[in-house]
Design an enzyme around this catalytic site. Structure first.
Site, mmCIF file in Angstrom:
data_model
loop_
_atom_site.group_PDB
_atom_site.id
_atom_site.type_symbol
_atom_site.label_atom_id
_atom_site.label_comp_id
_atom_site.label_asym_id
_atom_site.label_seq_id
_atom_site.Cartn_x
_atom_site.Cartn_y
_atom_site.Cartn_z
ATOM 1 C CB CYS A 79 50.095 -1.966 4.676
ATOM 2 S SG CYS A 79 49.678 -3.552 5.396
ATOM 3 C CG HIS A 167 54.951 -2.373 5.063
ATOM 4 N ND1 HIS A 167 54.355 -1.397 5.824
ATOM 5 C CD2 HIS A 167 54.221 -3.491 5.258
ATOM 6 C CE1 HIS A 167 53.314 -1.898 6.462
ATOM 7 N NE2 HIS A 167 53.203 -3.179 6.141
ATOM 8 C CD GLU A 169 56.547 1.337 5.465
ATOM 9 O OE1 GLU A 169 56.358 1.324 4.235
ATOM 10 O OE2 GLU A 169 55.722 0.900 6.281
ATOM 11 C CB SER A 221 72.966 15.398 29.484
ATOM 12 O OG SER A 221 73.015 15.145 28.087
ATOM 13 N N GLY A 222 75.928 16.498 28.269
ATOM 14 C CA GLY A 222 77.094 15.935 27.586
ATOM 15 C C GLY A 222 76.671 15.124 26.376
ATOM 16 N N GLY A 223 75.390 14.783 26.293
ATOM 17 C CA GLY A 223 74.879 14.008 25.160
ATOM 18 C C GLY A 223 74.652 14.894 23.940
ATOM 19 C CB VAL A 224 74.462 14.042 20.332
ATOM 20 C CG1 VAL A 224 73.329 13.058 20.288
ATOM 21 C CG2 VAL A 224 74.516 14.822 19.028
ATOM 22 C CG ASP A 225 69.335 14.176 21.556
ATOM 23 O OD1 ASP A 225 69.910 14.029 20.460
ATOM 24 O OD2 ASP A 225 68.640 13.284 22.073
ATOM 25 C CB SER A 227 75.792 18.985 22.854
ATOM 26 O OG SER A 227 76.143 18.276 24.006
#
Ligand code: XMP
Length: 507
Positions: A79, A167, A169, A221-225, A227
């Site tokens: 583009c 585009h 993508e 935090s218990g979250g995926v990141d 962990s």
């Protein structure tokens, strides 16, 4: 050394998407501001120029110096990127008569041009620009046209330089992945060897080198990141990593003990701190959402800081920052415009060096890495949950009794989603305790109790979201269960607002 594609960012909204598409081709790439090319980096195999909100002839338009890039690496302009190359070589770019938004079709293209290998005739492409290239220099060759523009794509003759005005993508460009693959693999010669396993191997080696025998602390935090960061660091430095998991009393029902058990099973060195009472005390009588957020955020930092100080010789603070946080926090000129710290304020307060091993991964890649590390599926597919937890789902002031009511109702909803096979179909779900009482009747008695709202949304990035069209039978069953089993609730509603204009959370 890991080979890579460099994406020069001219500010388009789809730049991140180019990065994700390239990564989906198992090829490592980095997005850098248009004027920050990593000269001298021997691992670069090719360069993509993104789109831009500007027109090339705009005074404020971003201009990149391509003199040391062109000829050295294969180059693909998308583009604005394509218009920039054409314009700066003597081509003509003009406002389009009809703005080129949306669907178009490749009416003709050079079948033997490597960029179009495997592309179908009349394939749909997605356009999004107010300008169009109306003339190209003599040494440029048109290699594709659409029903809307004659110069849909070009190549500079005898050079490894291509430009596409559509585009590739975006998902709506049917053969977009094929076109990007042709560039990345066939033209740039990338080996497609970027995988979760290779990431883990190289990251663990880098972490060992970077951290040596230093001690590291991490807030879970218990979250995926966070962990995944913990498991990666544990693999690299073992017991030199200490994780702290704080219960601010606003987690889901039994979440603190369940997640703590998960972490222990993963072999992590984790300290669980139950600080509920302290948070409840500080929150007494506070109803303003931003004040609640501030109190919870500050309380969290204080508790974490106290725990970290009990440990000797900690040098590093690890965080689960991921790539979108970093990209969003860089302005296009390369200056930081927004801090990206996951736990806002922690690094400043603690005076520790930052370790962010996921900083170059997209969310779906974090999940793939987690799976490769053997983490349990329920930790990896867990819905996002806000840092202030149920604190922003109890509208108005917070009391332990309200927390109990909300935890019980939320538990019925979330467990129900799991039992009905709906949990993985929604992005995020939860219950909101409304500051509303209403009349009801139970048995022979009139009741005057709380109303709750169920919230479930579908989304891909939380920037936009639609309310989830959950089956009526399911909603009916959950409503019944909540009213019958949760003392203090006699009315259940379902939130059917989308974002925008609503937000996912109510506060
Ligand atoms: P909204 O409500 O803005 O939420 O549509 C978008 C995403 O962000 C989460 N969220 C938060 N996460 N601290 C967090 O860590 C917060 O204060 C916060 N507020 C909203 C929300 O759950 C959703 O995933």
């Amino acid at each position: 050394m890991q080979e890579k594609i460099i994406i020069l960012d001219f500010g388009s909204q789809t730049t991140q998407l180019i990065g994700r598409r390239v990564r989906e081709l198992d090829t490592y790439c980095e997005i850098v501001p248009y004027n920050k090319f990593p000269y001298g980096d021997e691992t670069v195999k090719g360069v993509i120029l993104s789109g831009s909100p500007f027109s090339v002839y705009d005074e404020k338009a971003f201009k990149a110096d391509l003199s040391q890039i062109r000829g050295k690496y294969p180059l693909l302009g998308i583009c604005y990127g394509a218009q920039f190359i054409a314009y700066t070589n003597g081509g003509k770019v003009e406002p389009a008569n009809t703005r080129e938004y949306g669907r178009a079709h490749l009416t003709s293209f050079c079948q033997d041009n490597v960029l179009f290998k495997g592309v179908k005739e009349n394939s749909q492409v997605w356009m999004s620009h107010g300008d169009t290239i109306t003339a190209i220099p003599d040494n440029f060759k048109t290699i594709a046209s659409t029903d809307k523009v004659a110069i849909g794509a070009y190549q500079i003759q005898d050079e490894q330089v291509w430009g596409v005005q559509f585009h590739p993508e975006v998902y709506h460009t049917e053969d977009g992945t094929q076109i990007l693959k042709n560039f990345v693999v066939d033209i740039c010669g990338c080996k497609q060897d970027w995988s979760p396993a290779s990431f883990i191997e190289s990251t663990v080696a880098e972490l060992k080198e970077q951290l040596g025998n230093d001690k590291v602390v991490l807030a879970l935090s218990g979250g995926v990141d966070s962990s995944v960061v913990a498991v990666l660091l544990n693999k690299a430095i073992g017991k030199n990593l200490t994780c702290v998991f704080v219960d601010h009393g606003l987690l889901r029902k039994n979440e603190f003990s369940n997640v703590l058990k998960d972490y222990e099973c993963l072999g992590l060195n984790v300290i669980g701190v139950n600080a509920s009472e302290r948070f409840y005390k500080e929150l007494i009588g506070v109803a303003d959402p931003e004040k609640k957020r501030k109190i919870i955020g500050k309380g969290f930092i204080d508790v974490f800081d106290e725990e970290a100080h009990k440990l000797a010789d900690v040098k590093w603070l690890a965080q689960g920052t991921i790539y979108p946080d970093i990209i969003e926090s860089l302005s296009i000129t390369g200056t930081v415009i927004k801090s990206h710290h996951n736990v806002g304020g922690l690094p400043e307060k603690m005076n520790l060096k930052l370790c962010e091993p996921l900083r170059l991964l997209f969310k779906d890649e974090v999940r793939r890495v987690g799976r490769e590390l053997g983490m349990p599926e329920h930790l990896i597919t867990r819905h996002p949950f806000p840092g202030p937890g149920l604190g922003v789902r109890i509208l108005g002031d917070i009391t332990p009794d309200k927390v109990r009511i909300l935890q019980d109702a939320d538990d019925i909803f979330i467990q129900g989603l799991r039992d009905w096979g709906l949990y993985d179909k929604v992005w995020q779900a939860g219950v909101i305790l409304l500051p509303v009482q209403s009349v009801g009747v139970m048995g022979d008695e009139r009741t005057y109790e709380n109303a709750v709202a169920l919230r479930a949304v579908t989304s891909t990035d939380a920037m936009t979201a639609d309310w989830a069209h959950l089956p009526y039978e399911f909603l009916g069953k959950i409503s019944n269960d909540i009213i019958n089993k949760v003392k203090g609730v006699n009315r259940v509603t379902y939130d059917i607002s989308s974002k925008p204009p609503a937000t996912i959370e109510w506060e």
